[in-house]
Design a protein around this motif. Sequence first.
Motif, PDB file in Angstrom:
ATOM      1  N   ASP A 115       0.858  -1.179   0.000  1.00 18.65           N
ATOM      2  CA  ASP A 115       0.000   0.000   0.000  1.00 18.65           C
ATOM      3  C   ASP A 115       0.905   1.244   0.000  1.00 18.65           C
ATOM      4  O   ASP A 115       1.459   1.622   1.025  1.00 18.65           O
ATOM      5  N   TYR A 116       1.047   1.850  -1.161  1.00 19.67           N
ATOM      6  CA  TYR A 116       1.984   2.968  -1.323  1.00 19.67           C
ATOM      7  C   TYR A 116       1.499   4.264  -0.670  1.00 19.67           C
ATOM      8  O   TYR A 116       2.265   5.205  -0.550  1.00 19.67           O
ATOM      9  N   LYS A 117       0.242   4.271  -0.277  1.00 14.37           N
ATOM     10  CA  LYS A 117      -0.299   5.498   0.329  1.00 14.37           C
ATOM     11  C   LYS A 117       0.391   5.836   1.649  1.00 14.37           C
ATOM     12  O   LYS A 117       0.395   6.986   2.083  1.00 14.37           O
ATOM     13  N   ASN A 118       0.957   4.813   2.302  1.00 14.82           N
ATOM     14  CA  ASN A 118       1.610   5.032   3.596  1.00 14.82           C
ATOM     15  C   ASN A 118       3.044   5.544   3.471  1.00 14.82           C
ATOM     16  O   ASN A 118       3.676   5.838   4.479  1.00 14.82           O
ATOM     17  N   TYR A 119       3.550   5.600   2.256  1.00 13.73           N
ATOM     18  CA  TYR A 119       4.948   6.008   2.070  1.00 13.73           C
ATOM     19  C   TYR A 119       5.069   7.507   1.769  1.00 13.73           C
ATOM     20  O   TYR A 119       4.151   8.106   1.196  1.00 13.73           O
ATOM     21  N   SER A 120       6.224   8.063   2.155  1.00 16.35           N
ATOM     22  CA  SER A 120       6.488   9.482   1.857  1.00 16.35           C
ATOM     23  C   SER A 120       6.858   9.633   0.380  1.00 16.35           C
ATOM     24  O   SER A 120       7.135   8.632  -0.296  1.00 16.35           O
ATOM     25  N   ASP A 121       6.906  10.867  -0.065  1.00 11.09           N
ATOM     26  CA  ASP A 121       7.253  11.139  -1.477  1.00 11.09           C
ATOM     27  C   ASP A 121       8.630  10.577  -1.825  1.00 11.09           C
ATOM     28  O   ASP A 121       8.819   9.967  -2.881  1.00 11.09           O
ATOM     29  N   GLN A 132      17.726  11.716 -11.401  1.00  4.45           N
ATOM     30  CA  GLN A 132      18.299  13.062 -11.237  1.00  4.45           C
ATOM     31  C   GLN A 132      17.746  13.801 -10.013  1.00  4.45           C
ATOM     32  O   GLN A 132      18.200  14.889  -9.693  1.00  4.45           O
ATOM     33  N   PHE A 133      16.748  13.213  -9.376  1.00  3.23           N
ATOM     34  CA  PHE A 133      16.143  13.884  -8.208  1.00  3.23           C
ATOM     35  C   PHE A 133      17.127  13.912  -7.043  1.00  3.23           C
ATOM     36  O   PHE A 133      17.692  12.878  -6.664  1.00  3.23           O
ATOM     37  N   ASN A 134      17.319  15.115  -6.499  1.00  2.17           N
ATOM     38  CA  ASN A 134      18.208  15.288  -5.359  1.00  2.17           C
ATOM     39  C   ASN A 134      17.387  15.156  -4.077  1.00  2.17           C
ATOM     40  O   ASN A 134      16.508  15.985  -3.806  1.00  2.17           O
ATOM     41  N   ALA A 135      17.687  14.132  -3.302  1.00  2.00           N
ATOM     42  CA  ALA A 135      16.889  13.827  -2.102  1.00  2.00           C
ATOM     43  C   ALA A 135      17.000  14.905  -1.021  1.00  2.00           C
ATOM     44  O   ALA A 135      16.226  14.900  -0.062  1.00  2.00           O
ATOM     45  N   ASN A 167       5.630   0.670 -10.968  1.00  2.00           N
ATOM     46  CA  ASN A 167       4.635   1.574 -11.551  1.00  2.00           C
ATOM     47  C   ASN A 167       3.531   1.974 -10.566  1.00  2.00           C
ATOM     48  O   ASN A 167       2.987   3.066 -10.668  1.00  2.00           O
ATOM     49  N   ALA A 168       3.232   1.102  -9.626  1.00  2.00           N
ATOM     50  CA  ALA A 168       2.178   1.417  -8.652  1.00  2.00           C
ATOM     51  C   ALA A 168       2.584   2.629  -7.791  1.00  2.00           C
ATOM     52  O   ALA A 168       1.736   3.451  -7.429  1.00  2.00           O
ATOM     53  N   ALA A 169       3.876   2.727  -7.481  1.00  2.00           N
ATOM     54  CA  ALA A 169       4.378   3.883  -6.719  1.00  2.00           C
ATOM     55  C   ALA A 169       4.261   5.148  -7.552  1.00  2.00           C
ATOM     56  O   ALA A 169       3.934   6.229  -7.033  1.00  2.00           O
ATOM     57  N   PHE A 170       4.505   5.009  -8.848  1.00  2.00           N
ATOM     58  CA  PHE A 170       4.393   6.149  -9.761  1.00  2.00           C
ATOM     59  C   PHE A 170       2.941   6.628  -9.856  1.00  2.00           C
ATOM     60  O   PHE A 170       2.672   7.840  -9.854  1.00  2.00           O
ATOM     61  N   VAL A 171       2.024   5.677  -9.888  1.00  2.00           N
ATOM     62  CA  VAL A 171       0.587   6.024  -9.919  1.00  2.00           C
ATOM     63  C   VAL A 171       0.209   6.769  -8.641  1.00  2.00           C
ATOM     64  O   VAL A 171      -0.544   7.750  -8.681  1.00  2.00           O
ATOM     65  N   GLU A 172       0.771   6.359  -7.512  1.00  2.00           N
ATOM     66  CA  GLU A 172       0.476   7.010  -6.228  1.00  2.00           C
ATOM     67  C   GLU A 172       0.987   8.463  -6.228  1.00  2.00           C
ATOM     68  O   GLU A 172       0.264   9.377  -5.816  1.00  2.00           O
ATOM     69  N   ILE A 173       2.197   8.658  -6.751  1.00  2.00           N
ATOM     70  CA  ILE A 173       2.760  10.025  -6.835  1.00  2.00           C
ATOM     71  C   ILE A 173       1.873  10.893  -7.737  1.00  2.00           C
ATOM     72  O   ILE A 173       1.580  12.047  -7.419  1.00  2.00           O
ATOM     73  N   MET A 174       1.436  10.313  -8.857  1.00  2.00           N
ATOM     74  CA  MET A 174       0.574  11.072  -9.786  1.00  2.00           C
ATOM     75  C   MET A 174      -0.733  11.458  -9.111  1.00  2.00           C
ATOM     76  O   MET A 174      -1.196  12.592  -9.245  1.00  2.00           O
ATOM     77  N   SER A 175      -1.310  10.499  -8.384  1.00  2.00           N
ATOM     78  CA  SER A 175      -2.607  10.800  -7.749  1.00  2.00           C
ATOM     79  C   SER A 175      -2.458  11.868  -6.667  1.00  2.00           C
ATOM     80  O   SER A 175      -3.395  12.610  -6.395  1.00  2.00           O
ATOM     81  N   ARG A 176      -1.267  11.954  -6.060  1.00  2.00           N
ATOM     82  CA  ARG A 176      -1.042  12.976  -5.028  1.00  2.00           C
ATOM     83  C   ARG A 176      -0.919  14.381  -5.635  1.00  2.00           C
ATOM     84  O   ARG A 176      -1.327  15.358  -5.019  1.00  2.00           O
ATOM     85  N   TYR A 177      -0.292  14.466  -6.782  1.00  2.00           N
ATOM     86  CA  TYR A 177       0.072  15.791  -7.303  1.00  2.00           C
ATOM     87  C   TYR A 177      -0.646  16.225  -8.572  1.00  2.00           C
ATOM     88  O   TYR A 177      -0.486  17.362  -8.997  1.00  2.00           O
ATOM     89  N   PHE A 209      11.015   3.758  -4.920  1.00  2.00           N
ATOM     90  CA  PHE A 209      10.248   2.686  -5.577  1.00  2.00           C
ATOM     91  C   PHE A 209      10.179   2.932  -7.093  1.00  2.00           C
ATOM     92  O   PHE A 209      10.314   2.003  -7.880  1.00  2.00           O
ATOM     93  N   ILE A 210       9.966   4.188  -7.474  1.00  2.00           N
ATOM     94  CA  ILE A 210       9.839   4.510  -8.902  1.00  2.00           C
ATOM     95  C   ILE A 210      11.161   4.230  -9.627  1.00  2.00           C
ATOM     96  O   ILE A 210      11.172   3.718 -10.748  1.00  2.00           O
ATOM     97  N   SER A 211      12.279   4.546  -8.945  1.00  2.00           N
ATOM     98  CA  SER A 211      13.577   4.280  -9.587  1.00  2.00           C
ATOM     99  C   SER A 211      13.802   2.776  -9.782  1.00  2.00           C
ATOM    100  O   SER A 211      14.606   2.369 -10.621  1.00  2.00           O
ATOM    101  N   ASN A 212      13.080   1.965  -8.997  1.00  2.00           N
ATOM    102  CA  ASN A 212      13.126   0.511  -9.204  1.00  2.00           C
ATOM    103  C   ASN A 212      12.009   0.035 -10.147  1.00  2.00           C
ATOM    104  O   ASN A 212      11.661  -1.148 -10.157  1.00  2.00           O
TER     105      ASN A 212
END
Lengths: 161, 199
Positions: free
Chosen positions: B5-11, B68-71, B23-33, B17-20
């Motif tokens: 359940d990716y909803k419990n994870y931070s951005d 390329q994302f700087n954490a 796709n489900a993590a990517f969908v979660e990021i999209m739904s957030r933003y 997860f997306i770098s691995n």
Amino acid sequence: MEKQTLDQILQQSSIANHSENDFYSDVALKILLRTMAPVTVPASFEASVLNKVALLEPTKLYKSFIAATTFYSLISVVLISFSTLLNSEIASFQFSNAKEMLPKEIQQQKLEIITTPSLSNSNEQRSNSEESVLTKKKNVKRKNTNKTTQTPIPPPPKGIE
Amino acid sequence: MKHIDYKNYSDKELITFISNKENAAFVEIMSRYKERIINFLYRYVGDYDDAYDLSQEVFVKVYLNVSQFNAEHKFATWLFAIAANLARDFLKKNSKQTITSLENFEEAGDYNLTELIDSADSPEVKYDKNYVSLQVQKALNSLQPHYREVLILKEIQQYTFDEVAEILSIEVGTVKSRVFRGKALLKEKLKNLIIDLDK
């Protein structure tokens, strides 16, 4: 938002614009900006982005194809260079064997001519030899002319006539 | 395969997860933003279809350039920086088209956004929201892009001055002066509008 609330906001903005107090007009502007109706996103948004990503990202098959071709091209380069090296080694080995098989006199005389190190040197040598031939010819001619000048034909003895 | 359940994870965790390639993590990021990004782009370019296409491009860029994302920075800052760059490029490339679309926007009347508003609202509320939104949108569209972008980020998206500076890669002082000037221009434009309404 109800109609009444909207009217209040507009009225506040209107009042603020007529007054000189920037504070109220700022507040009114903030309210106007933040009460802008948000645009909604269709549920198919995520799916269409995933489709775009799938189209843009190279597939696993394509990646494996690229990896395989890179590997085989590297292998072929290594093999070609190895065979070239082997050929040159074989040639030098055969040459040294052949040299040993010849009689010693010929080894000393002829092989010196055969073992020209490079093509450019051989060209130079050829041009030198051509030059030497020409100079030889010239020398011969000069010698001949010298001969004619240096050794005049003696006059016939008078007593014969 | 276990269900996460990716909803419990931070951005930032989702980014890992997306770098691995999850796709489900990517969908979660999209739904957030997605809502915030499409609203930002809609306010910026002034056209819903263009904003929709650009917001898709934003997320495609996120997926393809996730390495390329700087954490050390916030994900939202990086995301909005991508969106702002895309919107700027879009406006530069389509300067003529944008002018035409804004003219069409003016001609099309004030109530062409009805289908974009939340359908749960009553018709009266929809009408009010549409009306105010369109008047403010018109005023925003009439501003120069460098004033528009700081006002959208600062006043609509409610970012701090520092965050706006980071998103737009400009100095904090520049952001402050642009916000001040942009607000003055916007107030002027909306003042005229409000006076018209009073008549």
